[in-house]
Motif scaffolding. Structure first.
Motif, PDB file in Angstrom:
ATOM      1  N   THR A   1       1.083  -1.284   0.066  1.00  0.00           N
ATOM      2  CA  THR A   1      -0.170  -0.207   0.279  1.00  0.00           C
ATOM      3  C   THR A   1       1.208   1.325  -0.168  1.00  0.00           C
ATOM      4  N   ARG A   2       0.479   1.975  -1.142  1.00  0.00           N
ATOM      5  CA  ARG A   2       1.139   3.559  -0.631  1.00  0.00           C
ATOM      6  C   ARG A   2      -0.122   4.537  -0.135  1.00  0.00           C
ATOM      7  N   LEU A   3       0.340   5.113   1.180  1.00  0.00           N
ATOM      8  CA  LEU A   3      -0.184   6.240   1.210  1.00  0.00           C
ATOM      9  C   LEU A   3       0.467   7.632   0.765  1.00  0.00           C
ATOM     10  N   TYR A   4      -0.715   8.454   0.263  1.00  0.00           N
ATOM     11  CA  TYR A   4       0.558  10.187  -0.033  1.00  0.00           C
ATOM     12  C   TYR A   4      -0.844  10.970   0.798  1.00  0.00           C
ATOM     13  N   PRO A   5       0.134  11.993   0.981  1.00  0.00           N
ATOM     14  CA  PRO A   5      -0.964  13.135   1.941  1.00  0.00           C
ATOM     15  C   PRO A   5      -2.121  14.062   2.362  1.00  0.00           C
ATOM     16  N   ASP A   6      -2.002  13.491   0.540  1.00  0.00           N
ATOM     17  CA  ASP A   6      -3.776  14.100  -0.007  1.00  0.00           C
ATOM     18  C   ASP A   6      -5.045  13.061   0.132  1.00  0.00           C
ATOM     19  N   GLY A   7      -4.506  11.695   0.754  1.00  0.00           N
ATOM     20  CA  GLY A   7      -5.299  11.022   1.557  1.00  0.00           C
ATOM     21  C   GLY A   7      -5.748   9.739   0.592  1.00  0.00           C
ATOM     22  N   ARG A   8      -4.878   9.504  -1.214  1.00  0.00           N
ATOM     23  CA  ARG A   8      -4.534   8.890  -1.891  1.00  0.00           C
ATOM     24  C   ARG A   8      -4.044   7.652  -1.923  1.00  0.00           C
ATOM     25  N   THR A   9      -4.476   6.625  -1.778  1.00  0.00           N
ATOM     26  CA  THR A   9      -3.896   5.332  -1.908  1.00  0.00           C
ATOM     27  C   THR A   9      -4.124   4.314  -2.678  1.00  0.00           C
ATOM     28  N   GLU A  10      -2.827   3.658  -3.039  1.00  0.00           N
ATOM     29  CA  GLU A  10      -2.943   2.557  -4.468  1.00  0.00           C
ATOM     30  C   GLU A  10      -2.328   1.367  -3.465  1.00  0.00           C
ATOM     31  N   ARG A  11      -2.550   0.227  -3.730  1.00  0.00           N
ATOM     32  CA  ARG A  11      -2.818  -1.049  -3.561  1.00  0.00           C
ATOM     33  C   ARG A  11      -2.026  -1.831  -4.906  1.00  0.00           C
ATOM     34  N   LYS A  12      -1.008  -2.760  -3.985  1.00  0.00           N
ATOM     35  CA  LYS A  12      -0.945  -3.857  -5.424  1.00  0.00           C
ATOM     36  C   LYS A  12      -0.240  -4.905  -4.818  1.00  0.00           C
ATOM     37  N   PRO A  13      -0.940  -5.920  -5.349  1.00  0.00           N
ATOM     38  CA  PRO A  13      -0.158  -7.325  -4.920  1.00  0.00           C
ATOM     39  C   PRO A  13       1.273  -7.690  -5.246  1.00  0.00           C
ATOM     40  N   VAL A  14       2.181  -8.725  -4.711  1.00  0.00           N
ATOM     41  CA  VAL A  14       3.162  -8.644  -4.721  1.00  0.00           C
ATOM     42  C   VAL A  14       3.292 -10.197  -4.269  1.00  0.00           C
ATOM     43  N   ALA A  15       3.381 -10.805  -5.470  1.00  0.00           N
ATOM     44  CA  ALA A  15       3.719 -12.527  -5.883  1.00  0.00           C
ATOM     45  C   ALA A  15       4.990 -12.639  -4.948  1.00  0.00           C
ATOM     46  N   PRO A  16       4.955 -14.118  -4.735  1.00  0.00           N
ATOM     47  CA  PRO A  16       6.322 -14.368  -3.798  1.00  0.00           C
ATOM     48  C   PRO A  16       7.894 -14.417  -4.459  1.00  0.00           C
ATOM     49  N   GLY A  17       7.417 -14.532  -5.689  1.00  0.00           N
ATOM     50  CA  GLY A  17       8.854 -13.714  -6.054  1.00  0.00           C
ATOM     51  C   GLY A  17       9.370 -13.683  -5.970  1.00  0.00           C
ATOM     52  N   GLU A  18       8.719 -12.256  -5.907  1.00  0.00           N
ATOM     53  CA  GLU A  18       8.861 -10.164  -6.144  1.00  0.00           C
ATOM     54  C   GLU A  18       9.147  -9.684  -4.483  1.00  0.00           C
ATOM     55  N   LEU A  19       9.132 -10.621  -3.462  1.00  0.00           N
ATOM     56  CA  LEU A  19       8.695  -9.832  -1.900  1.00  0.00           C
ATOM     57  C   LEU A  19      10.527 -10.113  -1.748  1.00  0.00           C
ATOM     58  N   VAL A  20      11.158 -10.655  -1.978  1.00  0.00           N
ATOM     59  CA  VAL A  20      12.728 -10.100  -1.355  1.00  0.00           C
ATOM     60  C   VAL A  20      13.937  -9.106  -1.750  1.00  0.00           C
ATOM     61  N   PRO A  21      13.260  -8.668  -3.291  1.00  0.00           N
ATOM     62  CA  PRO A  21      13.696  -8.319  -4.361  1.00  0.00           C
ATOM     63  C   PRO A  21      12.998  -6.283  -4.382  1.00  0.00           C
ATOM     64  N   LEU A  22      11.733  -6.150  -3.444  1.00  0.00           N
ATOM     65  CA  LEU A  22      10.449  -5.722  -3.169  1.00  0.00           C
ATOM     66  C   LEU A  22      11.377  -5.010  -1.927  1.00  0.00           C
ATOM     67  N   LEU A  23      11.668  -5.767  -0.986  1.00  0.00           N
ATOM     68  CA  LEU A  23      12.092  -5.180  -0.095  1.00  0.00           C
ATOM     69  C   LEU A  23      13.263  -4.455   0.013  1.00  0.00           C
ATOM     70  N   ALA A  24      14.471  -4.843  -0.626  1.00  0.00           N
ATOM     71  CA  ALA A  24      15.706  -4.146  -0.855  1.00  0.00           C
ATOM     72  C   ALA A  24      14.824  -2.717  -1.644  1.00  0.00           C
ATOM     73  N   ARG A  25      14.284  -2.878  -2.486  1.00  0.00           N
ATOM     74  CA  ARG A  25      14.031  -1.891  -3.441  1.00  0.00           C
ATOM     75  C   ARG A  25      13.269  -0.531  -2.870  1.00  0.00           C
ATOM     76  N   GLU A  26      11.956  -1.187  -2.241  1.00  0.00           N
ATOM     77  CA  GLU A  26      10.572  -0.280  -1.483  1.00  0.00           C
ATOM     78  C   GLU A  26      11.165   0.647  -0.138  1.00  0.00           C
ATOM     79  N   PHE A  27      12.290  -0.666   1.025  1.00  0.00           N
ATOM     80  CA  PHE A  27      12.376  -0.657   2.032  1.00  0.00           C
ATOM     81  C   PHE A  27      13.358  -0.550   2.759  1.00  0.00           C
ATOM     82  N   GLY A  28      14.636  -0.313   1.710  1.00  0.00           N
ATOM     83  CA  GLY A  28      15.684  -0.467   2.433  1.00  0.00           C
ATOM     84  C   GLY A  28      16.676  -2.214   2.619  1.00  0.00           C
ATOM     85  N   LEU A  29      15.560  -3.208   2.683  1.00  0.00           N
ATOM     86  CA  LEU A  29      15.807  -4.513   3.720  1.00  0.00           C
ATOM     87  C   LEU A  29      16.561  -5.073   3.054  1.00  0.00           C
ATOM     88  N   ARG A  30      18.158  -5.972   2.795  1.00  0.00           N
ATOM     89  CA  ARG A  30      18.602  -6.747   2.190  1.00  0.00           C
ATOM     90  C   ARG A  30      18.730  -7.698   2.983  1.00  0.00           C
TER      91      ARG A  30
END
Length: 279
Positions: A233-262
């Motif tokens: 989920t992406r929450l913006y200051p104006d209240g907009r919310t975007e939601r996107k499903p994450v497949a199991p194979g996308e999880l680890v790259p997403l953690l690194a890319r979006e959250f800085g978790l390696r």
């Protein structure tokens, strides 16, 4: 109280990328400018995450374990870890730090147990709420508690504190032209040993929200990110919310890319297996 004397302050400041004020003697002063700078640096650098709970590993709150995991290991943590580490750093600098137990109010009228850990830091006789562990809706900066009802701007986000009967204070976030309550806490002081008890419930009780699902969040300036289960989920200051499903194979790259978790290879492999087993 918070084992600040055992903290490697230089390593912590390097981990959070601290670039705030420093005294002529090279030491940090226990003043409001330093409190803001440390809090902002911590919340920007350290991701909210409870992956160890999902992986079935114990969550330790002693300062040695927190330094090993979050400072040296560059992982994140949830409220008990984050705010215990922040408390140790602030205490080491010279601040007066006390704990509070908070009741989550993001689920409407549902009465939830006190399971959230926050800090109250006193500067020049005035109390300030400090909280690096409420995830993507939490404050990026200290929140003044001396004047309830005041609107507090933090970048594009606005908070306020409401005072209720019995000295209870409720932190609220403004979203879509309305105030949304985040949590409330009483004046009762909590100590590190109290957080050990709350941590045991949150990391092991089947009813805990952290059991059985991925929870990783980051309170950014322009956008707030929350990965819960398989939904980002992406929450913006104006209240907009975007939601996107994450497949199991996308999880680890997403953690690194979006959250800085390696993650280590072991942690990454186990996390993917757990995620795929849910299919």
């Amino acid at each position: 109280m918070w084992s600040g004397d055992e903290l490697d302050l230089d390593a912590y400041l390097a981990r959070v990328g601290y670039d705030g004020p420093v005294g002529d003697d090279g030491e940090l002063k226990a003043d409001l400018a330093t409190l803001y700078a440390v809090h902002q640096a911590h919340t920007a650098a350290i991701t909210f995450e409870s992956l160890d709970v999902l992986l079935g590993r114990p969550v330790a709150l002693d300062i040695e374990a927190l330094q090993s995991k979050i400072v040296q290991g560059r992982r994140g943590g949830y409220c008990y870890e984050q705010n215990s580490l922040l408390a140790a750093a602030l205490e080491r600098i010279g601040f007066e730090v006390s704990g509070r137990g908070a009741r989550n109010r993001t689920r409407g009228d549902t009465l939830l147990a006190v399971t959230h850990a926050v800090l109250v830091v006193t500067v020049d006789g005035e109390p300030w709420l400090c909280d690096a562990g409420f995830g993507y809706l939490g404050p990026r900066e200290p929140v003044p508690l001396a004047s309830p009802g005041t609107e507090i701007r933090q970048g594009a986000w606005t908070y306020t504190v409401r005072e209720e009967d019995g000295g209870v204070l409720a932190l609220c976030l403004r979203r879509e032209e309305a105030w949304r309550e985040l949590y409330a806490f009483s004046p009762q002081h909590y100590h590190p040993v109290d957080y050990v008890v709350l941590n045991h419930y949150s990391s092991s009780n089947p009813r805990s929200a952290f059991i059985g699902q991925v929870i990783v969040q980051l309170p950014g300036d322009a956008v707030r990110l929350a990965l819960v289960g398989r939904e980002l989920t992406r929450l913006y200051p104006d209240g907009r919310t975007e939601r996107k499903p994450v497949a199991p194979g996308e999880l680890v790259p997403l953690l690194a890319r979006e959250f800085g978790l390696r993650l280590s290879e072991r942690d990454a492999a186990e996390l993917v297996l757990i995620n795929r087993a849910e299919d």
